[in-house]
Write a protein that holds these residues in place. Sequence first.
Motif, mmCIF file in Angstrom:
data_model
loop_
_atom_site.group_PDB
_atom_site.id
_atom_site.type_symbol
_atom_site.label_atom_id
_atom_site.label_comp_id
_atom_site.label_asym_id
_atom_site.label_seq_id
_atom_site.Cartn_x
_atom_site.Cartn_y
_atom_site.Cartn_z
ATOM 1 N N ILE A 96 1.303 -1.247 0.105
ATOM 2 C CA ILE A 96 0.027 -0.267 0.015
ATOM 3 C C ILE A 96 0.994 1.184 -0.266
ATOM 4 C CG2 ILE A 96 -2.206 1.440 1.868
ATOM 5 C CD1 ILE A 96 -2.916 -1.177 2.490
ATOM 6 N N THR A 97 2.072 1.648 1.148
ATOM 7 C CA THR A 97 2.916 2.311 1.118
ATOM 8 C C THR A 97 3.854 2.284 -0.309
ATOM 9 O OG1 THR A 97 4.316 1.351 2.302
ATOM 10 C CG2 THR A 97 3.403 1.914 3.389
ATOM 11 N N GLY A 98 3.943 1.392 -1.309
ATOM 12 C CA GLY A 98 4.645 1.539 -2.455
ATOM 13 C C GLY A 98 3.811 1.927 -3.502
ATOM 14 N N GLN A 99 2.650 1.755 -3.530
ATOM 15 C CA GLN A 99 1.737 2.233 -5.003
ATOM 16 C C GLN A 99 1.825 3.491 -5.413
ATOM 17 O OE1 GLN A 99 -2.375 2.058 -3.089
ATOM 18 N NE2 GLN A 99 -2.511 0.096 -3.410
ATOM 19 N N LEU A 113 7.113 4.657 8.448
ATOM 20 C CA LEU A 113 6.219 3.855 8.913
ATOM 21 C C LEU A 113 6.512 2.699 10.436
ATOM 22 C CD1 LEU A 113 2.936 3.148 9.231
ATOM 23 C CD2 LEU A 113 3.073 1.681 7.304
ATOM 24 N N LEU A 114 6.955 2.379 9.744
ATOM 25 C CA LEU A 114 7.696 1.209 10.711
ATOM 26 C C LEU A 114 8.255 2.042 12.022
ATOM 27 C CD1 LEU A 114 9.136 -0.854 7.968
ATOM 28 C CD2 LEU A 114 7.352 -1.935 9.231
ATOM 29 N N SER A 115 8.876 3.302 11.350
ATOM 30 C CA SER A 115 9.580 4.094 12.406
ATOM 31 C C SER A 115 8.507 4.461 13.628
ATOM 32 C CB SER A 115 10.211 4.842 12.741
ATOM 33 O OG SER A 115 11.178 5.896 13.171
ATOM 34 N N ILE A 116 7.403 4.436 12.882
ATOM 35 C CA ILE A 116 5.891 5.281 14.185
ATOM 36 C C ILE A 116 6.272 4.293 14.924
ATOM 37 C CG2 ILE A 116 3.666 5.981 14.052
ATOM 38 C CD1 ILE A 116 4.240 6.753 11.493
ATOM 39 N N LEU A 156 2.735 10.215 4.073
ATOM 40 C CA LEU A 156 1.519 9.106 3.378
ATOM 41 C C LEU A 156 0.535 10.130 2.906
ATOM 42 C CD1 LEU A 156 1.079 6.096 5.506
ATOM 43 C CD2 LEU A 156 1.555 5.756 3.433
ATOM 44 N N SER A 157 -0.572 9.487 1.770
ATOM 45 C CA SER A 157 -1.377 10.243 1.421
ATOM 46 C C SER A 157 -2.737 9.822 2.059
ATOM 47 C CB SER A 157 -2.165 9.583 -0.319
ATOM 48 O OG SER A 157 -1.770 8.840 -0.180
ATOM 49 N N ASN A 158 -3.669 10.131 2.278
ATOM 50 C CA ASN A 158 -4.895 10.450 3.280
ATOM 51 C C ASN A 158 -5.321 9.419 2.584
ATOM 52 O OD1 ASN A 158 -5.159 12.599 4.729
ATOM 53 N ND2 ASN A 158 -6.381 13.602 2.272
ATOM 54 N N ALA A 159 -5.655 8.416 1.115
ATOM 55 C CA ALA A 159 -6.127 7.341 0.751
ATOM 56 C C ALA A 159 -5.565 5.864 1.341
ATOM 57 C CB ALA A 159 -6.139 7.301 -0.600
ATOM 58 N N LYS A 160 -3.735 6.536 1.186
ATOM 59 C CA LYS A 160 -3.344 5.339 2.435
ATOM 60 C C LYS A 160 -3.707 4.841 3.216
ATOM 61 C CE LYS A 160 0.443 5.521 -1.389
ATOM 62 N NZ LYS A 160 2.090 5.690 -2.090
ATOM 63 N N VAL A 161 -3.269 5.864 4.379
ATOM 64 C CA VAL A 161 -3.916 6.010 5.350
ATOM 65 C C VAL A 161 -5.273 4.882 5.193
ATOM 66 C CG1 VAL A 161 -4.278 7.077 7.627
ATOM 67 C CG2 VAL A 161 -2.569 7.834 6.194
ATOM 68 N N ASP A 193 -10.209 -12.383 -3.927
ATOM 69 C CA ASP A 193 -11.900 -11.165 -3.371
ATOM 70 C C ASP A 193 -12.139 -11.141 -2.489
ATOM 71 O OD1 ASP A 193 -15.130 -10.876 -3.699
ATOM 72 O OD2 ASP A 193 -14.466 -13.144 -2.164
ATOM 73 N N LYS A 194 -11.397 -11.793 -1.127
ATOM 74 C CA LYS A 194 -10.677 -10.632 0.229
ATOM 75 C C LYS A 194 -10.001 -9.692 0.261
ATOM 76 C CE LYS A 194 -13.076 -14.354 3.009
ATOM 77 N NZ LYS A 194 -14.183 -13.722 3.637
ATOM 78 N N LEU A 195 -8.989 -10.049 -0.624
ATOM 79 C CA LEU A 195 -8.243 -8.847 -0.523
ATOM 80 C C LEU A 195 -9.140 -7.899 -0.942
ATOM 81 C CD1 LEU A 195 -4.841 -10.978 -1.946
ATOM 82 C CD2 LEU A 195 -5.432 -9.464 0.957
ATOM 83 N N CYS A 196 -9.619 -7.577 -2.564
ATOM 84 C CA CYS A 196 -9.889 -6.516 -3.445
ATOM 85 C C CYS A 196 -11.155 -6.059 -1.780
ATOM 86 C CB CYS A 196 -10.317 -6.667 -4.831
ATOM 87 S SG CYS A 196 -9.322 -7.182 -5.514
ATOM 88 N N GLN A 197 -11.688 -6.809 -1.124
ATOM 89 C CA GLN A 197 -12.354 -5.846 0.129
ATOM 90 C C GLN A 197 -12.122 -5.027 0.275
ATOM 91 O OE1 GLN A 197 -14.763 -9.616 2.121
ATOM 92 N NE2 GLN A 197 -14.822 -10.437 0.051
ATOM 93 N N VAL A 198 -10.730 -4.846 0.945
ATOM 94 C CA VAL A 198 -9.590 -3.495 1.437
ATOM 95 C C VAL A 198 -9.863 -2.555 1.149
ATOM 96 C CG1 VAL A 198 -7.750 -2.755 2.526
ATOM 97 C CG2 VAL A 198 -8.627 -5.447 2.925
ATOM 98 N N LYS A 199 -10.283 -0.965 1.340
ATOM 99 C CA LYS A 199 -10.076 -0.145 0.601
ATOM 100 C C LYS A 199 -8.429 0.156 -0.072
ATOM 101 C CE LYS A 199 -13.731 2.311 3.491
ATOM 102 N NZ LYS A 199 -14.352 3.212 4.717
ATOM 103 N N GLY A 200 -8.656 0.612 -0.793
ATOM 104 C CA GLY A 200 -7.564 0.737 -1.437
ATOM 105 C C GLY A 200 -6.432 -0.610 -2.400
ATOM 106 N N LEU A 201 -7.150 -1.966 -2.124
ATOM 107 C CA LEU A 201 -6.524 -2.687 -2.567
ATOM 108 C C LEU A 201 -6.686 -2.996 -3.911
ATOM 109 C CD1 LEU A 201 -5.500 -5.204 0.862
ATOM 110 C CD2 LEU A 201 -3.881 -3.683 -1.081
ATOM 111 N N GLY A 202 -6.367 -2.756 -5.106
ATOM 112 C CA GLY A 202 -7.070 -3.435 -6.872
ATOM 113 C C GLY A 202 -6.411 -4.373 -7.150
ATOM 114 N N PRO A 203 -6.615 -5.191 -8.245
ATOM 115 C CA PRO A 203 -5.824 -6.169 -8.933
ATOM 116 C C PRO A 203 -3.993 -6.138 -9.073
ATOM 117 C CG PRO A 203 -8.132 -5.123 -10.271
ATOM 118 C CD PRO A 203 -7.697 -4.763 -9.363
ATOM 119 N N TRP A 204 -3.758 -5.068 -8.989
ATOM 120 C CA TRP A 204 -2.241 -4.931 -9.443
ATOM 121 C C TRP A 204 -1.737 -5.125 -8.092
ATOM 122 C CZ3 TRP A 204 1.192 -2.015 -6.531
ATOM 123 C CH2 TRP A 204 2.626 -1.982 -6.861
#
Length: 285
Positions: A96-99, A113-116, A156-161, A193-204
């Motif tokens: 997600i952070t690397g999209q 993100l890890l440092s936080i 991070l962008s708002n969308a990634k958060v 199907d399960k992964l794509c139910q998460v906001k921001g997770l698409g086919p790529w």
Amino acid sequence: MKPDSVQRHLSSLDRDNINKNIIPIGSRHNNKDAPSVGSWNVWDGLMHVANAHNGVLAPTIGASGPPSFYADENEDATNNGYDTDHKSFRSLCRIITGQQLAGSAAVAIYKRLLSIMGSSLDNPYGLTPESILAIADMDCGENHVIEEKLRKPAGLSNAKVRSIIDLSRHYKCGNLSDSFLFDNQITIDVLRDKLCQVKGLGPWSCDMFLIFHAHKPDILPLGDLAVRKGTAKLFGVKGSGKNGALCEKKDLAMLTRLHEPFAPYRSLSTYYMWRCADTKAFNAS
């Protein structure tokens, strides 16, 4: 290409080293309560891909060697006492952070993100659904806490958060887990199907997880630009896009046909498309 020419290109590969360090794939992530039905052998895959299409990929495989990420993902099970039940969660956070970012920028954001969470690339185990939700649940609905303690310091962008928080909630409710995502009995379609139910997770994003972290052998991410560029360069073809670029939708039939001989190891041929395009594979850095 003649068989002896293919073997000549592959002569630099060390079969014993590959057998020792990165195969078989499948047993590493298996749910201990579910027998492995999806294990596969990287050497067999390399030989199949190298010989397909009259050996068109053999020179690239010989020059590049086997994909290193199969060995790189082998975490120590003890991990200094840290909980390791959320390896898939950390992998998806990194995706997600690397999209839509270049490799070095993607790594920098993920490290922040890890440092936080008091973690690092070498010791990432503080990044868990619980640690993310501990911040998110402090917020009173106006996003001040999330903004100051998560989004801004991580860059991070708002969308990634929103995506990372939603991912955390999917883990908390049990919709996603290591035992589910690394279970070789679960079909690719169900995983997608399960992964794509998460906001921001698409086919790529799903494809990157399935190739690099779930280690599925036959994933072909035609939505990846570099894969299409590598395909065009390798086979000397032009597509329906601008300046003859291959288009994911308009040239789907051609792309599918060109990659079909590499099945059931198209995750490997995908890796070498990146090499053909002279592009780093996702998370290679």
